[in-house]
Design a protein around this motif. Structure first.
Motif, PDB file in Angstrom:
ATOM      1  N   ASP A 345       0.823  -1.203   0.000  1.00  6.88           N
ATOM      2  CA  ASP A 345       0.000   0.000   0.000  1.00  6.88           C
ATOM      3  C   ASP A 345       0.859   1.255   0.000  1.00  6.88           C
ATOM      4  OD1 ASP A 345      -2.643  -0.282  -0.312  1.00  6.88           O
ATOM      5  OD2 ASP A 345      -3.213  -0.074   1.787  1.00  6.88           O
ATOM      6  N   ILE A 346       1.879   1.254   0.841  1.00 10.29           N
ATOM      7  CA  ILE A 346       2.744   2.435   0.948  1.00 10.29           C
ATOM      8  C   ILE A 346       3.582   2.600  -0.315  1.00 10.29           C
ATOM      9  CG2 ILE A 346       4.633   3.463   2.248  1.00 10.29           C
ATOM     10  CD1 ILE A 346       3.551   1.998   4.709  1.00 10.29           C
ATOM     11  N   LEU A 347       4.081   1.485  -0.856  1.00  8.58           N
ATOM     12  CA  LEU A 347       4.830   1.559  -2.116  1.00  8.58           C
ATOM     13  C   LEU A 347       3.974   2.183  -3.218  1.00  8.58           C
ATOM     14  CD1 LEU A 347       6.753  -1.837  -2.290  1.00  8.58           C
ATOM     15  CD2 LEU A 347       7.765   0.427  -2.511  1.00  8.58           C
ATOM     16  N   SER A 348       2.745   1.702  -3.337  1.00  9.23           N
ATOM     17  CA  SER A 348       1.844   2.227  -4.373  1.00  9.23           C
ATOM     18  C   SER A 348       1.536   3.696  -4.123  1.00  9.23           C
ATOM     19  CB  SER A 348       0.553   1.404  -4.386  1.00  9.23           C
ATOM     20  OG  SER A 348      -0.346   1.900  -5.351  1.00  9.23           O
ATOM     21  N   GLU A 375      13.865   2.034  -4.987  1.00 11.83           N
ATOM     22  CA  GLU A 375      14.677   2.481  -3.859  1.00 11.83           C
ATOM     23  C   GLU A 375      13.880   2.439  -2.561  1.00 11.83           C
ATOM     24  OE1 GLU A 375      17.868   5.950  -2.654  1.00 11.83           O
ATOM     25  OE2 GLU A 375      16.994   5.883  -4.668  1.00 11.83           O
ATOM     26  N   VAL A 376      12.594   2.781  -2.627  1.00 15.94           N
ATOM     27  CA  VAL A 376      11.740   2.638  -1.444  1.00 15.94           C
ATOM     28  C   VAL A 376      11.689   1.174  -1.018  1.00 15.94           C
ATOM     29  CG1 VAL A 376       9.402   2.904  -0.528  1.00 15.94           C
ATOM     30  CG2 VAL A 376      10.344   4.645  -2.053  1.00 15.94           C
ATOM     31  N   LEU A 377      11.555   0.275  -2.004  1.00 15.59           N
ATOM     32  CA  LEU A 377      11.512  -1.163  -1.709  1.00 15.59           C
ATOM     33  C   LEU A 377      12.816  -1.625  -1.076  1.00 15.59           C
ATOM     34  CD1 LEU A 377      10.168  -3.936  -1.914  1.00 15.59           C
ATOM     35  CD2 LEU A 377      11.013  -4.090  -4.273  1.00 15.59           C
ATOM     36  N   ALA A 378      13.953  -1.145  -1.580  1.00 17.62           N
ATOM     37  CA  ALA A 378      15.247  -1.517  -0.996  1.00 17.62           C
ATOM     38  C   ALA A 378      15.302  -1.122   0.466  1.00 17.62           C
ATOM     39  CB  ALA A 378      16.382  -0.848  -1.771  1.00 17.62           C
ATOM     40  N   ARG A 379      14.755   0.037   0.778  1.00 15.57           N
ATOM     41  CA  ARG A 379      14.743   0.478   2.163  1.00 15.57           C
ATOM     42  C   ARG A 379      13.838  -0.407   3.013  1.00 15.57           C
ATOM     43  NH1 ARG A 379      11.994   2.622   5.805  1.00 15.57           N
ATOM     44  NH2 ARG A 379      12.874   3.963   7.400  1.00 15.57           N
ATOM     45  N   PHE A 380      12.696  -0.785   2.468  1.00 12.22           N
ATOM     46  CA  PHE A 380      11.786  -1.681   3.187  1.00 12.22           C
ATOM     47  C   PHE A 380      12.496  -2.990   3.541  1.00 12.22           C
ATOM     48  CE2 PHE A 380       7.668   0.343   1.707  1.00 12.22           C
ATOM     49  CZ  PHE A 380       7.181   0.536   2.983  1.00 12.22           C
ATOM     50  N   ILE A 381      13.138  -3.589   2.537  1.00 11.00           N
ATOM     51  CA  ILE A 381      13.795  -4.882   2.762  1.00 11.00           C
ATOM     52  C   ILE A 381      14.923  -4.732   3.773  1.00 11.00           C
ATOM     53  CG2 ILE A 381      15.075  -6.761   1.682  1.00 11.00           C
ATOM     54  CD1 ILE A 381      13.595  -6.132  -0.924  1.00 11.00           C
ATOM     55  N   HIS A 522      15.271  12.262   3.950  1.00 10.77           N
ATOM     56  CA  HIS A 522      15.950  13.061   2.936  1.00 10.77           C
ATOM     57  C   HIS A 522      15.586  12.578   1.533  1.00 10.77           C
ATOM     58  CE1 HIS A 522      19.053  15.280   0.813  1.00 10.77           C
ATOM     59  NE2 HIS A 522      19.482  14.154   0.290  1.00 10.77           N
ATOM     60  N   PHE A 523      15.502  11.281   1.383  1.00  9.54           N
ATOM     61  CA  PHE A 523      15.183  10.699   0.084  1.00  9.54           C
ATOM     62  C   PHE A 523      13.820  11.180  -0.414  1.00  9.54           C
ATOM     63  CE2 PHE A 523      13.168   6.930  -2.039  1.00  9.54           C
ATOM     64  CZ  PHE A 523      13.811   7.082  -3.244  1.00  9.54           C
ATOM     65  N   LEU A 524      12.818  11.179   0.456  1.00 13.14           N
ATOM     66  CA  LEU A 524      11.483  11.629   0.059  1.00 13.14           C
ATOM     67  C   LEU A 524      11.491  13.130  -0.242  1.00 13.14           C
ATOM     68  CD1 LEU A 524       9.120   9.706   2.512  1.00 13.14           C
ATOM     69  CD2 LEU A 524       9.694   9.142   0.157  1.00 13.14           C
ATOM     70  N   ARG A 525      12.194  13.875   0.571  1.00 12.47           N
ATOM     71  CA  ARG A 525      12.210  15.333   0.375  1.00 12.47           C
ATOM     72  C   ARG A 525      12.877  15.708  -0.936  1.00 12.47           C
ATOM     73  NH1 ARG A 525      11.304  18.736   4.582  1.00 12.47           N
ATOM     74  NH2 ARG A 525      12.977  20.155   3.964  1.00 12.47           N
TER      75      ARG A 525
END
Length: 645
Positions: A345-348, A375-381, A522-525
């Motif tokens: 859900d958050i990835l989407s 990159e978001v997925l890499a952070r999740f894992i 920082h990544f999101l910003r």
């Protein structure tokens, strides 16, 4: 210890009164024991398992700390036939409490089931890893273990005892092989003069790997000839060289073990005499040094205590049910936390937040946003892996990355843009770029439509546009189209990229846990993602670590967003009012020398007579053959001209 397989035949209890200390040590340190249930002997968890589980099963779900290498355990299993001296040798390792009966007083096996002993003195390393010693009941015996008689004061009838001995040979070699870093096979056969020791080691290995698939790591094998009667004393290196030179068939053992060493221990008459035997003590010291060296060499393969207990539980359960064992999948389930229900859900959500920043969803923009989601997925894992040392388990991380990237591909497939090129009469006012459909795959029907307003598509539309100042899109028949070679599945390079990124995040989180707050924020910003969004608050998700937030640990740092208490403390010093760095222009600008149709090949040709120089040879030839129009200005073209320089 269960009495469910006992009979009413009772024994004298003098031994129990004479050796209460030894009996208590074995009872308290019993990791796994055999018990009969519904006519089948199965593996059950003993007192040592229960005490270790209660001690180490802290709430990892809520913990943000990582597991250090000093939390890892080095597991050594003593195996072999009954009455070969396994327990005696194990009890002479530094820091191991002696619990064995003297074999000069008692015939037959003195150890039952799997006994777990522990010492911090065996390994002479700065890491101070605990060494678990598993003293495993011997195989091929013809008598009932002495300790069982003392525990329950009973004797098994012959048929039940035979059934139990068969279970020992069926279960315990596999437990030892799959749970240990080192296997110490103790026997009294001659290492050098006949093949019986090789045959015994091979028999153990074959039993151990039966019905086992994808074992992540092979253990080290140490073979000890106990009670060596020969006059010459050999070092481990000398004994190992002699063993392989005199046993050509020993080479077959390499398929089962990572390394192989040999020792010969002198004949013992009584425990006192052996303790004073200089050669025996030297051999114990050499064995200790070898275990220390092996633990250092395989540091990346050591498991923390709780995952090792989980591994023990899962293997025991599968063995009891006669189920095949896939070590790769078991370790993956244990070491890699399952993705949370909100992860997809958050990835989407984050993908859409970035995707919607552009009105025209070109294939280039889709790829950019997909890279962001990777990159978001890499952070999740990495966040799920952060508690463990994975230096020796890269194959597990790669498999998790592969599975999750395939899931991401399916998740984002509905947002993939249609790459059908518009070749109608309409044109954009600037007349400097072609127009594509770019409808999302999930919303596409049997009609294409232009992704932006076009002018002059027909004479009646031109009138509306002129007098009513309307802007319109054009439609044409056609199904969803894509030229994207990665549309169906990720390319190998994408899998490698995700693995590298996951490792990079994982190393950050382990070397500096505060990166869990800084890096992602920082990544999101920098990607212009507005993290101050009610989406997180509505779902009780911490927008910083993306973990669940309860009423007891939530904090609001801005009007609409919530964070957990831990992240709140860290973020107080991290938030700034500086504008976010924009990277969108880098991803949406057409590269100067790139074909605007395929967006990969270089520009080579122009159409005659408009001479719009935007295309590679292949795309220009295709458009000239199909449409005879320039996709930029829509005039009829006469041909394709090569542009030099």
């Amino acid at each position: 210890m269960s009495n469910s397989i006992a009979t009413d035949e009772q024994l004298d209890s003098n031994e129990t009164k004479e050796h209460p200390d030894k009996i208590n040590v074995q009872q308290e340190n019993e990791l796994i024991y055999l018990e009969e249930k519904q006519g089948v002997i199965v593996l059950e968890e003993g007192k040592a398992f229960a005490s270790d589980w209660n001690r180490y099963n802290t709430n990892l779900e809520a913990s943000t700390s990582t597991t250090s290498q000093s939390d890892s355990i080095f597991v050594v299993s003593f195996v072999g036939d009954t009455a070969s001296g396994k327990s005696f040798l194990a009890s002479h390792l530094p820091g191991i409490e002696s619990f064995t009966f003297d074999e000069s007083e008692h015939e037959g096996p003195t150890t039952a089931n799997v006994i777990r002993l522990e010492s911090t003195s065996i390994l002479n390393t700065e890491r101070k890893n605990n060494c678990l010693v598993l003293d495993i009941e011997g195989e091929n015996g013809n008598s009932h273990p002495r300790i069982l008689k003392c525990w329950a004061n009973y004797m098994l009838p012959s048929e039940a005892a035979k059934k139990r001995r068969n279970a020992v040979g069926k279960y315990f070699p596999r437990l030892a092989y799959l749970l240990s870093n080192v296997i110490i096979l103790v026997g009294q056969d001659d290492l050098f003069s006949n093949s019986r020791y090789v045959d015994r080691a091979y028999q153990f290995a074959v039993q151990a790997v039966a019905d086992t698939q994808q074992n992540a790591h092979k253990p080290v094998l140490i073979m000890i000839q106990n009670r060596y009667p020969g006059p010459k004393r050999l070092s481990s290196e000398e004994a190992t060289q002699k063993f392989f030179s005199t046993n050509p068939d020993a080479a077959n053992l390499w398929m089962f073990f990572l390394n192989i060493h040999c020792f010969i221990f002198p004949f013992k008459h009584t425990g006192v005499m052996v303790n004073n035997n200089e050669h025996f003590n030297k051999q114990v010291n050499e064995l200790q040094n070898l275990l220390t060296t092996t633990s250092e060499q395989h540091q990346g393969r050591l498991l923390p205590r709780l995952p090792w207990l989980l591994l023990t539980r899962k293997i025991s359960q599968k063995l009891s049910k006669d189920e095949p064992i896939n070590m790769h999948m078991i370790l993956k389930d244990i070491l890699i936390q399952e993705k949370t229900l909100d992860e997809d859900d958050i990835l989407s959500f984050l993908f859409r937040k970035l995707y919607e920043q552009q009105n025209i969803h070109s294939i280039r923009w889709f790829h950019y946003c997909r890279d962001f989601a990777i990159e978001v997925l890499a952070r999740f894992i990495a966040y799920r892996l952060r508690r463990h040392n994975f230096e020796g388990f890269n194959d597990l991380v790669k498999k998790e990355c592969e599975d999750r990237l395939n899931d991401l591909w399916k998740l984002l497939d509905e947002y993939r843009p249609c790459e059908a090129l518009y070749m109608g009469r309409g044109y954009v006012k600037e007349k400097d770029h072609p127009v594509f459909c770019y409808q999302h795959k999930g919303a596409h029907d049997t009609m294409h439509q232009t992704s932006e307003v076009v002018h002059g598509a027909s004479w009646w539309r031109a009138l509306f546009e002129k007098f009513l100042e309307l802007e319109t899109i054009d439609k044409w028949n056609g199904l969803f189209q894509t030229k994207d070679k990665t549309a169906d599945s990720p390319a190998k390079e994408m899998h490698e990229k995700l693995f590298r990124m996951t490792n990079a995040y994982w190393n950050k989180l382990r070397s500096n846990p505060t990166d869990i707050y800084t890096a992602f924020n920082h990544f999101l910003r920098k990607s212009n993602i507005d993290i101050e969004d009610e989406y997180f608050s509505r779902r009780n998700i911490c927008f910083c670590c993306l973990g669940s937030v309860t009423e007891n640990n939530q904090q609001r740092i801005i009007k609409r967003s919530i964070v957990c208490s831990t992240c709140h403390q860290q973020l107080q010093a991290l938030r700034t009012d500086s504008p976010a760095e924009s990277v969108l222009s880098q991803s949406t600008t057409i590269i100067q020398n790139e074909c605007v149709i395929c967006m990969s090949a270089s520009r080579e040709v122009a159409f005659d007579p408009c001479f719009h120089y935007y295309f590679c040879q292949s795309c220009a030839d295709e458009m000239f053959t199909k449409f005879k129009r320039c996709p930029i200005c829509k005039i009829v073209v006469k041909g394709v001209k090569k542009i030099y320089g």
